[in-house]
Design a protein around this motif. Structure first.
Motif, short mmCIF file in Angstrom:
data_model
loop_
_atom_site.label_atom_id
_atom_site.label_comp_id
_atom_site.label_asym_id
_atom_site.label_seq_id
_atom_site.Cartn_x
_atom_site.Cartn_y
_atom_site.Cartn_z
N TYR A 47 6.76 4.65 -2.61
CA TYR A 47 5.88 4.48 -1.45
C TYR A 47 4.83 5.56 -1.31
O TYR A 47 3.92 5.44 -0.50
N THR A 48 4.99 6.65 -2.08
CA THR A 48 3.99 7.73 -1.99
C THR A 48 2.86 7.47 -2.98
O THR A 48 3.09 6.99 -4.09
N SER A 49 1.66 7.82 -2.56
CA SER A 49 0.50 7.62 -3.43
C SER A 49 0.60 8.47 -4.70
O SER A 49 0.10 8.10 -5.75
N HIS A 50 1.30 9.61 -4.61
CA HIS A 50 1.41 10.50 -5.78
C HIS A 50 2.66 10.21 -6.61
O HIS A 50 2.83 10.76 -7.68
N GLN A 70 -5.93 13.50 -10.03
CA GLN A 70 -4.79 12.85 -10.64
C GLN A 70 -4.64 13.36 -12.07
O GLN A 70 -5.61 13.61 -12.75
N GLU A 72 0.82 -1.20 0.00
CA GLU A 72 0.00 0.00 0.00
C GLU A 72 0.86 1.26 0.00
O GLU A 72 1.94 1.26 0.57
N LYS A 73 0.33 2.30 -0.63
CA LYS A 73 1.03 3.58 -0.68
C LYS A 73 0.19 4.63 0.04
O LYS A 73 -1.02 4.53 0.08
N ASP A 74 0.86 5.65 0.58
CA ASP A 74 0.12 6.77 1.16
C ASP A 74 0.92 8.05 0.98
O ASP A 74 2.03 8.02 0.44
N ASP A 75 0.37 9.17 1.41
CA ASP A 75 1.05 10.44 1.11
C ASP A 75 2.24 10.70 2.03
O ASP A 75 2.97 11.67 1.83
N SER A 109 6.38 3.64 -9.93
CA SER A 109 6.68 4.89 -9.23
C SER A 109 6.54 6.13 -10.11
O SER A 109 7.17 7.14 -9.84
N GLN A 138 2.12 10.92 -10.38
CA GLN A 138 0.73 10.98 -10.84
C GLN A 138 0.37 12.36 -11.39
O GLN A 138 -0.65 12.52 -12.03
#
Ligand code: PBG
Length: 338
Positions: free
Chosen positions: A126-129, A142, A84-87, A225, A228
């Protein structure tokens, strides 16, 4: 002395003569193989734009590492694909993050002792963006605004997270940590955090001059990676700038970098040479994903001789001044050299 007394071809006549006077050498121990580790078991998923490169679950990564060690390869550079990724890029520095788990598994296998285990330190996987740092003013949608003022990568807010990531990797067994994010001040922040965590012996290999490059394209599929929105040009270097690359090197060394990594390699051989002449520290070069993919595409079409072009591409990087090379050809080249 001129012709006919001087004939340079005299020393090119036989393989033995050529070998005796060869100036630059390739050895498997100077090659580092990147590995992309993902959750699951028995996963071995080929990256479509990089034939021969895989997303590997930990059990498969262990097999791959054993094969690399048997070939005499110098080390592995680890990238993680988190579940999972997050900000906040939590997966990068979690104690049970995918790279940390992999490092523990690799370190538990004594057959892998000859491999130097290097952890790439960056947040983009690892970042959602998909950016390498913390984003403020994130666009609502996005694929949103390309306007550089629409969002900011917060340099100073990113440093503590990079430092935590480096400490987590070192605690899990990384022999070297390699920050690739291009935030200012990250080497100093990582050195201080490692020392505070009683890890004064963990070296930092800084991607000192890392250029914003089209040649990272296939990697972003391999590591999932891709940003976005926007691009990495506000933190990675402008490809036109050699003097600035030297400033990056000077700063990273002043902040405590033990080794340097230059990247990409083939379109930037002059930068590698300039770095070599500037400093005595060990220098590596990263033959990046796009360099690999374009050669693979030519091999598939039968346009280039696979074995010769593979070794020639690596030899050129060594001749430019790199002590060691991170390359997706590590296993192929080691087999050819062995
Ligand atoms: C993480 C990172 C990247 C690469 C190495 N570390 C991607 C990027 O900066 O976009 C690229 C490596 C390759 O293309 O093989 N920041």
């Amino acid at each position: 002395m001129n012709f006919p007394a001087t004939r340079l071809r005299r020393l090119r006549r036989t393989p033995a003569l050529r070998s005796l006077v060869r100036e630059t050498h390739l050895t498997p121990s100077a090659l580092i193989q990147p590995l992309f580790v993902c959750p699951g078991e028995g996963v071995r998923k080929e990256v479509s734009s990089m034939p021969g490169v895989f997303n590997l679950s930990i059990d498969e990564a262990l097999k791959e590492a054993e094969a690399s060690a048997a070939l005499g390869i110098g080390g592995l550079l680890l990238f993680g694909l988190p579940a999972e990724k997050d900000d906040q890029a939590t997966g990068a520095y979690a104690d049970d993050g995918i790279v940390q788990q992999t490092l523990r598994a690799l370190k538990a296998n004594r057959k892998l002792d000859p491999l130097v285990l290097i952890a790439d330190i960056c947040l983009c996987e690892y970042t959602s963006h998909g950016h390498c740092g913390i984003v403020v003013n994130q666009p609502a949608h996005q694929g949103g605004p390309q306007d550089p003022d629409a969002y900011t990568i917060d340099n100073d807010a990113t440093l503590p997270l990079l430092a935590r990531t480096a400490v987590a990797a070192a605690q899990a067994g990384a022999d070297i940590v390699a920050p690739s994010d291009m935030m200012d001040g990250r080497v100093e922040a990582i050195r201080a955090a490692l020392d505070a965590a009683a890890l004064p012996d963990t070296p930092i290999m800084s991607y000192a001059s890392k250029f914003a490059s089209a040649f990272y394209g296939p990697f972003r599929e391999a590591a999932d990676s891709a940003p976005q929105f926007g691009d990495r040009r506000s933190y990675q270097m402008d490809g036109a700038n050699l003097r600035e690359a030297m400033r990056e090197i000077d700063l990273d060394l002043a902040e405590g970098a033990d080794l340097l990594l230059m990247k990409p390699a083939m379109p930037y051989l002059d930068v590698i040479r300039a770095a070599r002449e500037r400093t005595g520290v060990p220098i590596g070069a990263y033959q990046v994903s796009g360099e690999y993919s374009m050669l693979q595409a030519a091999f598939e079409k039968g346009w280039l001789d696979r074995d010769r072009a593979t070794l020639e591409s690596l030899l050129g990087i060594r001749r430019a001044g790199a002590d060691f090379i991170v390359t997706y050809f590590a296993k192929d080249a080691a087999k050819l050299l062995g």
